[in-house]
Scaffold this active site. Structure first.
Site, mmCIF file in Angstrom:
data_model
loop_
_atom_site.group_PDB
_atom_site.id
_atom_site.type_symbol
_atom_site.label_atom_id
_atom_site.label_comp_id
_atom_site.label_asym_id
_atom_site.label_seq_id
_atom_site.Cartn_x
_atom_site.Cartn_y
_atom_site.Cartn_z
ATOM 1 N N GLY A 118 19.086 13.790 -10.998
ATOM 2 C CA GLY A 118 17.940 12.872 -11.087
ATOM 3 C C GLY A 118 17.759 12.358 -12.504
ATOM 4 O O GLY A 118 18.405 12.842 -13.448
ATOM 5 N N LEU A 119 16.867 11.409 -12.614
ATOM 6 C CA LEU A 119 16.609 10.785 -13.912
ATOM 7 C C LEU A 119 16.054 11.800 -14.913
ATOM 8 O O LEU A 119 15.503 12.838 -14.515
ATOM 9 C CB LEU A 119 15.583 9.662 -13.741
ATOM 10 C CG LEU A 119 16.031 8.418 -12.957
ATOM 11 C CD1 LEU A 119 14.830 7.507 -12.704
ATOM 12 C CD2 LEU A 119 17.136 7.665 -13.708
ATOM 13 N N SER A 120 16.157 11.440 -16.173
ATOM 14 C CA SER A 120 15.503 12.236 -17.210
ATOM 15 C C SER A 120 13.997 12.225 -16.930
ATOM 16 O O SER A 120 13.422 11.179 -16.629
ATOM 17 C CB SER A 120 15.803 11.607 -18.579
ATOM 18 O OG SER A 120 15.103 12.285 -19.585
ATOM 19 N N ARG A 151 25.224 20.679 -23.516
ATOM 20 C CA ARG A 151 25.634 19.727 -24.568
ATOM 21 C C ARG A 151 25.433 20.311 -25.977
ATOM 22 O O ARG A 151 25.856 19.726 -26.959
ATOM 23 C CB ARG A 151 24.873 18.405 -24.409
ATOM 24 C CG ARG A 151 25.417 17.540 -23.285
ATOM 25 C CD ARG A 151 24.588 16.284 -23.111
ATOM 26 N NE ARG A 151 25.145 15.386 -22.109
ATOM 27 C CZ ARG A 151 26.111 14.515 -22.334
ATOM 28 N NH1 ARG A 151 26.638 14.407 -23.539
ATOM 29 N NH2 ARG A 151 26.560 13.729 -21.367
ATOM 30 N N SER A 192 23.741 13.704 -14.035
ATOM 31 C CA SER A 192 24.928 13.375 -13.215
ATOM 32 C C SER A 192 24.726 12.047 -12.499
ATOM 33 O O SER A 192 24.587 12.014 -11.264
ATOM 34 C CB SER A 192 25.254 14.501 -12.236
ATOM 35 O OG SER A 192 24.126 15.023 -11.583
HETATM 36 N N1 LIG Z 1 21.534 8.043 -23.236
HETATM 37 C C1 LIG Z 1 20.999 9.090 -22.584
HETATM 38 N N2 LIG Z 1 20.861 9.045 -21.244
HETATM 39 C C2 LIG Z 1 20.330 10.103 -20.589
HETATM 40 N N3 LIG Z 1 19.913 11.253 -21.188
HETATM 41 C C3 LIG Z 1 20.053 11.335 -22.536
HETATM 42 C C4 LIG Z 1 20.593 10.254 -23.270
HETATM 43 N N4 LIG Z 1 20.584 10.628 -24.578
HETATM 44 C C5 LIG Z 1 20.089 11.855 -24.647
HETATM 45 N N5 LIG Z 1 19.779 12.301 -23.421
HETATM 46 C C6 LIG Z 1 19.287 13.678 -23.165
HETATM 47 O O1 LIG Z 1 20.380 14.307 -22.543
HETATM 48 C C7 LIG Z 1 19.965 14.941 -21.334
HETATM 49 C C8 LIG Z 1 20.922 14.617 -20.193
HETATM 50 O O2 LIG Z 1 22.133 15.276 -20.342
HETATM 51 P P1 LIG Z 1 23.085 15.394 -19.087
HETATM 52 O O3 LIG Z 1 24.273 16.169 -19.548
HETATM 53 O O4 LIG Z 1 22.317 15.958 -17.952
HETATM 54 O O5 LIG Z 1 23.475 13.891 -18.784
HETATM 55 S S1 LIG Z 1 24.668 13.345 -17.871
HETATM 56 O O6 LIG Z 1 24.664 14.124 -16.639
HETATM 57 O O7 LIG Z 1 25.913 13.489 -18.601
HETATM 58 O O8 LIG Z 1 24.348 11.934 -17.624
HETATM 59 C C9 LIG Z 1 18.606 14.417 -20.998
HETATM 60 O O9 LIG Z 1 17.883 15.576 -20.564
HETATM 61 P P2 LIG Z 1 16.881 15.527 -19.307
HETATM 62 O O10 LIG Z 1 15.687 14.742 -19.790
HETATM 63 O O11 LIG Z 1 16.575 16.971 -19.081
HETATM 64 O O12 LIG Z 1 17.548 14.899 -18.131
HETATM 65 C C10 LIG Z 1 18.087 13.806 -22.269
HETATM 66 O O13 LIG Z 1 17.220 14.731 -22.919
HETATM 67 N N1 LIG Z 2 6.702 18.310 -9.669
HETATM 68 C C1 LIG Z 2 6.205 17.872 -10.830
HETATM 69 N N2 LIG Z 2 5.030 17.222 -10.857
HETATM 70 C C2 LIG Z 2 4.534 16.762 -12.018
HETATM 71 N N3 LIG Z 2 5.113 16.916 -13.197
HETATM 72 C C3 LIG Z 2 6.290 17.557 -13.222
HETATM 73 C C4 LIG Z 2 6.893 18.062 -12.052
HETATM 74 N N4 LIG Z 2 8.064 18.646 -12.384
HETATM 75 C C5 LIG Z 2 8.181 18.520 -13.715
HETATM 76 N N5 LIG Z 2 7.109 17.871 -14.227
HETATM 77 C C6 LIG Z 2 6.901 17.542 -15.622
HETATM 78 O O1 LIG Z 2 7.731 16.421 -15.872
HETATM 79 C C7 LIG Z 2 8.285 16.538 -17.160
HETATM 80 C C8 LIG Z 2 9.811 16.507 -17.059
HETATM 81 O O2 LIG Z 2 10.232 17.655 -16.396
HETATM 82 P P1 LIG Z 2 11.664 18.263 -16.687
HETATM 83 O O3 LIG Z 2 11.817 19.426 -15.783
HETATM 84 O O4 LIG Z 2 11.836 18.502 -18.148
HETATM 85 O O5 LIG Z 2 12.592 17.054 -16.210
HETATM 86 P P2 LIG Z 2 14.132 16.804 -16.430
HETATM 87 O O6 LIG Z 2 14.778 18.132 -16.642
HETATM 88 O O7 LIG Z 2 14.570 16.125 -15.184
HETATM 89 O O8 LIG Z 2 14.236 15.932 -17.634
HETATM 90 C C9 LIG Z 2 7.752 17.823 -17.779
HETATM 91 O O9 LIG Z 2 6.677 17.515 -18.609
HETATM 92 C C10 LIG Z 2 7.325 18.609 -16.574
HETATM 93 O O10 LIG Z 2 6.269 19.461 -16.881
#
Ligand SMILES: Nc1ncnc2c1ncn2[C@@H]1O[C@H](COP(=O)(O)OS(=O)(=O)O)[C@@H](OP(=O)(O)O)[C@H]1O
Ligand SMILES: Nc1ncnc2c1ncn2[C@@H]1O[C@H](COP(=O)(O)OP(=O)(O)O)[C@@H](O)[C@H]1O
Length: 260
Positions: A118-120, A151, A192
């Site tokens: 899923g999205l960040s 990473r 991913s």
């Molecule tokens: N350009 C860009 N796009 C997306 N995410 C970014 C980028 N740069 C840094 N980050 C940080 O890296 C985390 C994602 O790493 P991943 O290894 O899960 O990414 S991927 O699966 O290779 O696309 C991601 O963490 P999550 O927010 O937990 O998803 C970000 O904190």
């Molecule tokens: N089910 C949910 N409802 C509301 N907020 C959430 C939920 N799950 C996570 N969050 C909040 O969303 C933000 C991102 O969550 P996180 O787990 O770090 O996402 P990711 O790993 O996909 O980047 C955090 O601040 C977290 O507390």
């Protein structure tokens, strides 16, 4: 009288070739270190509850294999299989007598991969941690592979361009497969973004052992959460190729679970 202590898991013993009655099925296999003067056919062992004890001796040069519910000692020769794999040639697969099934039995759980995509900001890490905690409290062994964390080490050489993301996912998929093979419930929490890369990870595992979970959270919500301030930076053009902003995310078409 010899008392067996600290046997994991509980086993029963008998000497191969000594027993005259019908063969007992091997339901549990365990290992113990035991100093004994000599193998004695007259040795009698019991473990209560009408269970039968079977002992198979393993040495450094030999290993124990369980096939057709019977134990046998196999030599190193049986274990070797030549292979050519990609750029690597003349490589030999070393097989262990203790396999995934043995490890699963030891841990009393099934090794598998829960793949959270899923999205960040969609909540992947939060769900991974909650799952880990819930399973831990039920006595289940898990391990989280979090994209951000991986990473920092194994994949520190990779950027966020498409081919590096693909390599990132390929490596995490392979590591997840190893964890599953170890009998562990592996929770991969990674953006991913490409369907093809996720599907390739699925292909690494037996049917049913790869469970894909889609964090089906709209970009607007993820962006509003923005816990790390990355969306803000991406919108400001300070991060290039950010997933969902100026880089693609391909949602699963047929995943096992969707979380909103
Ligand atoms: N350009 C860009 N796009 C997306 N995410 C970014 C980028 N740069 C840094 N980050 C940080 O890296 C985390 C994602 O790493 P991943 O290894 O899960 O990414 S991927 O699966 O290779 O696309 C991601 O963490 P999550 O927010 O937990 O998803 C970000 O904190
Ligand atoms: N089910 C949910 N409802 C509301 N907020 C959430 C939920 N799950 C996570 N969050 C909040 O969303 C933000 C991102 O969550 P996180 O787990 O770090 O996402 P990711 O790993 O996909 O980047 C955090 O601040 C977290 O507390």
């Amino acid at each position: 009288m010899v008392e067996l202590k600290a046997v994991r898991p509980a086993i029963s013993c008998y000497f191969s070739g000594v027993e005259s009655g019908p063969a007992a099925p091997f339901r549990k296999v365990g290992f113990l270190k035991w100093q004994m003067p000599a193998l004695s056919p007259s040795l009698g062992l019991s473990c209560g509850n009408n269970a039968r004890l079977s002992l198979v001796q393993a040495t450094e040069e030999s290993t124990v294999s369980i096939a057709n519910d019977r134990a046998s000692v196999i030599s190193g020769e049986n274990l070797r299989q030549m292979a050519t794999n990609g750029k690597a040639t003349n490589i030999v697969w070393h097989k262990s007598s203790v396999g995934k099934l043995n490890r699963q039995e030891l841990l009393e759980q099934k090794g598998c991969v829960l793949w959270i995509t899923g999205l960040s900001g969609s909540g992947k890490s939060a769900l991974a941690c909650a799952l880990c905690q819930a399973l831990y409290s039920r006595g289940k062994l898990t391990y989280i592979l979090d994209g951000d964390n991986i990473r920092h080490g194994l994949n520190r050489d990779l950027s966020f361009k498409a081919e590096d993301r693909a390599e990132n996912i390929r490596r995490i998929g392979e590591v997840a497969k190893l964890f599953a093979d170890a009998g562990i419930i592996c929770i991969a929490s990674v953006i991913s973004p490409y369907r093809r890369d996720r599907d390739a990870c699925r292909e690494l595992l037996p049917e049913g052992d790869f469970i894909e979970v889609f964090m089906d959270v709209p970009l607007q919500i993820c962006e509003a959460r923005d816990p790390k301030g990355l969306y803000k930076l991406a919108r400001a053009g300070k991060i290039k190729g950010f997933t969902g902003i100026d880089d693609p995310y391909e949602p699963p078409l047929n995943c096992e679970h969707g979380e909103a």
